[in-house]
Design a protein around this motif. Structure first.
Motif, PDB file in Angstrom:
ATOM      1  N   ILE A 309      31.152  56.889   7.659  1.00 52.31           N
ATOM      2  CA  ILE A 309      31.923  58.084   7.347  1.00 52.31           C
ATOM      3  C   ILE A 309      31.401  59.232   8.201  1.00 52.31           C
ATOM      4  N   VAL A 310      32.263  59.759   9.074  1.00 54.60           N
ATOM      5  CA  VAL A 310      31.879  60.846   9.968  1.00 54.60           C
ATOM      6  C   VAL A 310      32.636  62.115   9.584  1.00 54.60           C
ATOM      7  N   THR A 311      31.998  63.256   9.728  1.00 54.85           N
ATOM      8  CA  THR A 311      32.656  64.524   9.428  1.00 54.85           C
ATOM      9  C   THR A 311      33.638  64.868  10.543  1.00 54.85           C
ATOM     10  N   ASP A 312      34.478  65.845  10.296  1.00 50.46           N
ATOM     11  CA  ASP A 312      35.244  66.465  11.366  1.00 50.46           C
ATOM     12  C   ASP A 312      34.420  67.630  11.916  1.00 50.46           C
ATOM     13  N   TRP A 313      35.001  68.388  12.803  1.00 50.02           N
ATOM     14  CA  TRP A 313      34.328  69.387  13.624  1.00 50.02           C
ATOM     15  C   TRP A 313      33.598  70.448  12.786  1.00 50.02           C
ATOM     16  N   ALA A 314      32.281  70.432  12.801  1.00 49.01           N
ATOM     17  CA  ALA A 314      31.419  71.448  12.170  1.00 49.01           C
ATOM     18  C   ALA A 314      31.627  71.578  10.672  1.00 49.01           C
ATOM     19  N   ASP A 315      32.086  70.533  10.022  1.00 50.72           N
ATOM     20  CA  ASP A 315      32.504  70.683   8.627  1.00 50.72           C
ATOM     21  C   ASP A 315      31.371  70.701   7.613  1.00 50.72           C
ATOM     22  N   ILE A 316      30.204  70.216   7.957  1.00 50.92           N
ATOM     23  CA  ILE A 316      29.082  70.404   7.029  1.00 50.92           C
ATOM     24  C   ILE A 316      28.672  71.875   7.032  1.00 50.92           C
ATOM     25  N   ASP A 323      33.322  77.758   3.067  1.00 49.71           N
ATOM     26  CA  ASP A 323      33.637  77.431   1.670  1.00 49.71           C
ATOM     27  C   ASP A 323      32.709  78.114   0.669  1.00 49.71           C
ATOM     28  N   HIS A 324      31.525  78.472   1.124  1.00 47.57           N
ATOM     29  CA  HIS A 324      30.557  79.230   0.318  1.00 47.57           C
ATOM     30  C   HIS A 324      30.202  78.530  -0.997  1.00 47.57           C
ATOM     31  N   ILE A 325      30.040  77.206  -0.934  1.00 44.43           N
ATOM     32  CA  ILE A 325      29.599  76.505  -2.138  1.00 44.43           C
ATOM     33  C   ILE A 325      28.075  76.425  -2.191  1.00 44.43           C
ATOM     34  N   VAL A 326      27.431  76.759  -1.072  1.00 44.78           N
ATOM     35  CA  VAL A 326      25.972  76.839  -1.013  1.00 44.78           C
ATOM     36  C   VAL A 326      25.592  78.043  -0.162  1.00 44.78           C
ATOM     37  N   ALA A 327      24.319  78.444  -0.251  1.00 42.97           N
ATOM     38  CA  ALA A 327      23.871  79.647   0.451  1.00 42.97           C
ATOM     39  C   ALA A 327      23.370  79.367   1.859  1.00 42.97           C
ATOM     40  N   THR A 328      22.911  78.128   2.119  1.00 40.92           N
ATOM     41  CA  THR A 328      22.305  77.827   3.413  1.00 40.92           C
ATOM     42  C   THR A 328      22.867  76.531   3.993  1.00 40.92           C
ATOM     43  N   LYS A 329      22.716  76.389   5.309  1.00 38.01           N
ATOM     44  CA  LYS A 329      23.156  75.165   5.966  1.00 38.01           C
ATOM     45  C   LYS A 329      22.323  73.964   5.515  1.00 38.01           C
ATOM     46  N   LYS A 330      21.070  74.202   5.206  1.00 41.36           N
ATOM     47  CA  LYS A 330      20.219  73.111   4.721  1.00 41.36           C
ATOM     48  C   LYS A 330      20.756  72.543   3.417  1.00 41.36           C
ATOM     49  N   GLU A 331      21.181  73.422   2.512  1.00 45.66           N
ATOM     50  CA  GLU A 331      21.767  72.948   1.255  1.00 45.66           C
ATOM     51  C   GLU A 331      23.089  72.234   1.505  1.00 45.66           C
ATOM     52  N   ALA A 332      23.853  72.710   2.474  1.00 43.92           N
ATOM     53  CA  ALA A 332      25.127  72.069   2.810  1.00 43.92           C
ATOM     54  C   ALA A 332      24.898  70.641   3.298  1.00 43.92           C
ATOM     55  N   ILE A 333      23.875  70.462   4.128  1.00 37.80           N
ATOM     56  CA  ILE A 333      23.541  69.122   4.620  1.00 37.80           C
ATOM     57  C   ILE A 333      23.180  68.202   3.466  1.00 37.80           C
ATOM     58  N   LYS A 334      22.374  68.696   2.550  1.00 33.53           N
ATOM     59  CA  LYS A 334      21.969  67.892   1.400  1.00 33.53           C
ATOM     60  C   LYS A 334      23.170  67.451   0.579  1.00 33.53           C
ATOM     61  N   ILE A 335      24.084  68.373   0.290  1.00 36.97           N
ATOM     62  CA  ILE A 335      25.265  68.044  -0.511  1.00 36.97           C
ATOM     63  C   ILE A 335      26.134  67.008   0.200  1.00 36.97           C
ATOM     64  N   ALA A 336      26.369  67.206   1.498  1.00 36.47           N
ATOM     65  CA  ALA A 336      27.243  66.304   2.245  1.00 36.47           C
ATOM     66  C   ALA A 336      26.655  64.896   2.336  1.00 36.47           C
ATOM     67  N   ILE A 337      25.378  64.802   2.637  1.00 40.54           N
ATOM     68  CA  ILE A 337      24.738  63.486   2.750  1.00 40.54           C
ATOM     69  C   ILE A 337      24.747  62.778   1.394  1.00 40.54           C
ATOM     70  N   ASN A 338      24.443  63.504   0.328  1.00 39.86           N
ATOM     71  CA  ASN A 338      24.461  62.907  -1.005  1.00 39.86           C
ATOM     72  C   ASN A 338      25.876  62.515  -1.436  1.00 39.86           C
ATOM     73  N   ALA A 339      26.875  63.192  -0.885  1.00 39.17           N
ATOM     74  CA  ALA A 339      28.263  62.845  -1.211  1.00 39.17           C
ATOM     75  C   ALA A 339      28.696  61.555  -0.529  1.00 39.17           C
ATOM     76  N   GLY A 340      28.046  61.218   0.593  1.00 37.24           N
ATOM     77  CA  GLY A 340      28.391  59.967   1.265  1.00 37.24           C
ATOM     78  C   GLY A 340      28.589  60.068   2.759  1.00 37.24           C
ATOM     79  N   ILE A 341      28.381  61.254   3.349  1.00 35.28           N
ATOM     80  CA  ILE A 341      28.529  61.412   4.793  1.00 35.28           C
ATOM     81  C   ILE A 341      27.431  60.634   5.517  1.00 35.28           C
ATOM     82  N   ASP A 342      27.820  59.889   6.561  1.00 29.41           N
ATOM     83  CA  ASP A 342      26.857  59.124   7.355  1.00 29.41           C
ATOM     84  C   ASP A 342      26.529  59.782   8.685  1.00 29.41           C
ATOM     85  N   MET A 343      27.505  60.519   9.243  1.00 32.97           N
ATOM     86  CA  MET A 343      27.283  61.158  10.538  1.00 32.97           C
ATOM     87  C   MET A 343      27.935  62.525  10.561  1.00 32.97           C
ATOM     88  N   SER A 344      27.219  63.512  11.079  1.00 30.59           N
ATOM     89  CA  SER A 344      27.701  64.887  11.140  1.00 30.59           C
ATOM     90  C   SER A 344      28.121  65.249  12.558  1.00 30.59           C
TER      91      SER A 344
END
Length: 351
Positions: A309-316, A323-344
C-alpha cells in the motif's frame, strides 16, 4: 442493447455480493522461497534501512538540470544522499514531466539500481504513471483514456492495451506502473473523470482485472520479462468529492463505499494485483491515509492480501499540514504506518 443489459444485471449482482465476506485464500499465493528470502533480509536490516525502504522520492530530487541533450542526467551526489545515506527504497516520476527515450530510461534505472545494490543489496523500485499507454516513454504506444476504454465494454482490448504498455514500460527497465485507475467517476465536475473506466462498479472491476492481468501476467509472484507490477488507484471513493474538485473531501454512505467503490479493488486484489495507491482525500471526516479499517482490515486482513500500500503525493504530510488531525509530521507518520501504509510517496524531502 442486450450486452448493455447483461452488464447492468452483473453490476447489480456484484453490488449485492460483497457483504458478509468470509476469509478467503490469498490472491498472491505464499511462496516459501520468497518468504524465506524476505525474512532473511529483514533480519539483516537496521531500523534506519527499513525506514528508508518505506520512502519514495521523486526523480527530480536526484536529477541534474538541465541535463544532457540526449535526456536527463542523474546527480551522483544526490544518489549518495538518497540511496547511500537514507537507503530510499523507491523513486518515481519523470523529470519535469518530459517523456524520455527507452534507452535513456534504461541507463538511468541501471545507474539507480547499481547504486542501490551496492549500498544495501536491495533493488530500488522505480514507478511511473503509464495509465493509458506508455505515456512517459518517447515513441511509446498511446491508448484512449480509461473512460473510453470502459465505454467499449471490451475486456480483451483493455488486457491487450495493458500488455503492450507493460512491454514498452519494461523496455526502459521500469518495473512498476501506477495503473489501473478504477475510481468510480460519478461527478461530472471532477477534473479526472477521463482516467477511470466510468461510473459503474462492475465495469471498473472487470476492466481493472483485465488490466492487472495484462500488466502483470498470470503469476504475481514471478513477474515476467515483459511484464510490470500493477498499482490500483485511488483507494477509494476518489471520484465523488463533495466540491467536485480533485483531492477534496467526500461523503460516501457506508453501503455505497462497501458495495460500489470497494468492488473494483476487491476484484483486482483477487486477480493478484501487487499494490494499491490510496485516495488523497478525506471521507466523512476521516482521511483515507489514517483509516486502519479500510487499509488493514478490509484489504490486508479480510482479503488475506500481502501486497504493498503506497500513499499518493505527500499525503502523509497532509495529515498534519492540511487535515490537521495531528500537530506534527512525526505523529502523522505514526498514524499512517499504524493504519496500514507500507510506502510513503514523500516526495521531495530527504532529511
Amino acid at each position: 442493447m442486450n450486452n448493455i443489459r447483461k452488464w447492468a444485471m452483473a453490476s447489480i449482482m456484484c453490488a449485492g455480493g460483497l457483504t458478509g465476506m468470509a476469509q478467503i485464500a490469498p490472491a498472491i499465493p505464499a511462496d516459501p522461497v520468497i518468504e524465506a528470502h524476505i525474512q532473511e533480509w529483514l533480519k539483516k536490516m537496521t531500523l534506519e534501512e527499513k525506514i528508508g525502504q518505506m520512502c519514495e522520492i521523486t526523480v527530480d530530487v536526484v536529477t541534474d538540470f538541465p541535463g544532457s541533450k540526449d535526456g536527463f542526467k542523474l546527480s551522483e551526489a544526490m544518489l549518495d544522499t538518497v540511496i547511500g545515506k537514507y537507503k530510499v527504497g523507491s523513486i518515481l516520476n519523470v523529470p519535469l514531466s518530459v517523456a524520455q527515450k527507452k534507452e535513456v530510461w534504461a541507463a538511468a534505472i541501471k545507474q539507480i539500481q547499481d547504486k542501490s545494490m551496492k549500498e544495501i543489496g536491495i533493488p530500488c523500485i522505480y514507478g511511473v504513471d503509464q495509465i493509458h499507454g506508455t505515456t512517459y516513454t518517447l515513441d511509446g504506444t498511446l491508448f484512449p483514456q480509461g473512460v473510453n476504454m470502459g465505454a467499449s465494454f471490451n475486456r480483451e482490448l483493455v488486457r491487450r492495451g495493458a500488455e503492450i504498455s507493460a512491454y514498452e514500460t519494461k523496455a526502459g527497465c521500469i518495473p512498476w506502473t501506477y495503473a489501473p485507475v478504477v475510481d468510480l467517476g460519478r461527478d461530472p465536475r471532477w477534473p479526472r473523470m477521463w482516467e477511470n473506466y466510468g461510473e459503474d462498479c462492475y465495469v471498473n472491476a472487470q476492466m481493472g482485472v483485465e488490466a492487472v492481468k495484462g500488466f502483470q501476467g498470470s503469476d504475481p509472484n514471478h513477474i515476467g520479462e515483459y511484464n510490470v507490477a500493477a498499482c490500483m488507484k485511488h483507494y477509494m471513493g476518489y471520484g465523488v468529492p463533495v466540491s467536485g474538485k480533485d483531492r477534496t473531501p467526500s461523503s460516501i454512505s457506508r453501503s455505497d463505499l462497501r458495495e460500489k467503490h470497494f468492488a473494483p479493488f476487491l476484484a483486482a486484489v483477487r486477480a493478484g494485483a501487487l499494490s494499491v495507491m490510496v485516495n488523497s482525500g478525506v471521507d466523512n471526516g476521516m482521511p483515507f491515509h489514517a483509516n486502519r479499517e479500510l487499509l488493514t482490515e478490509w484489504l490486508k486482513e479480510d482479503l488475506n492480501w500481502d501486497g504493498l500500500i503506497v500513499t499518493d503525493w505527500a499525503d502523509i504530510n497532509n495529515l498534519c499540514t492540511r487535515d490537521h488531525i495531528v500537530a506534527t509530521k512525526k505523529e502523522a507518520i505514526k498514524i499512517a504506518i499504524n493504519a496500514g501504509i507500507d510506502m510513503s510517496m514523500v516526495p521531495y524531502e530527504v532529511s
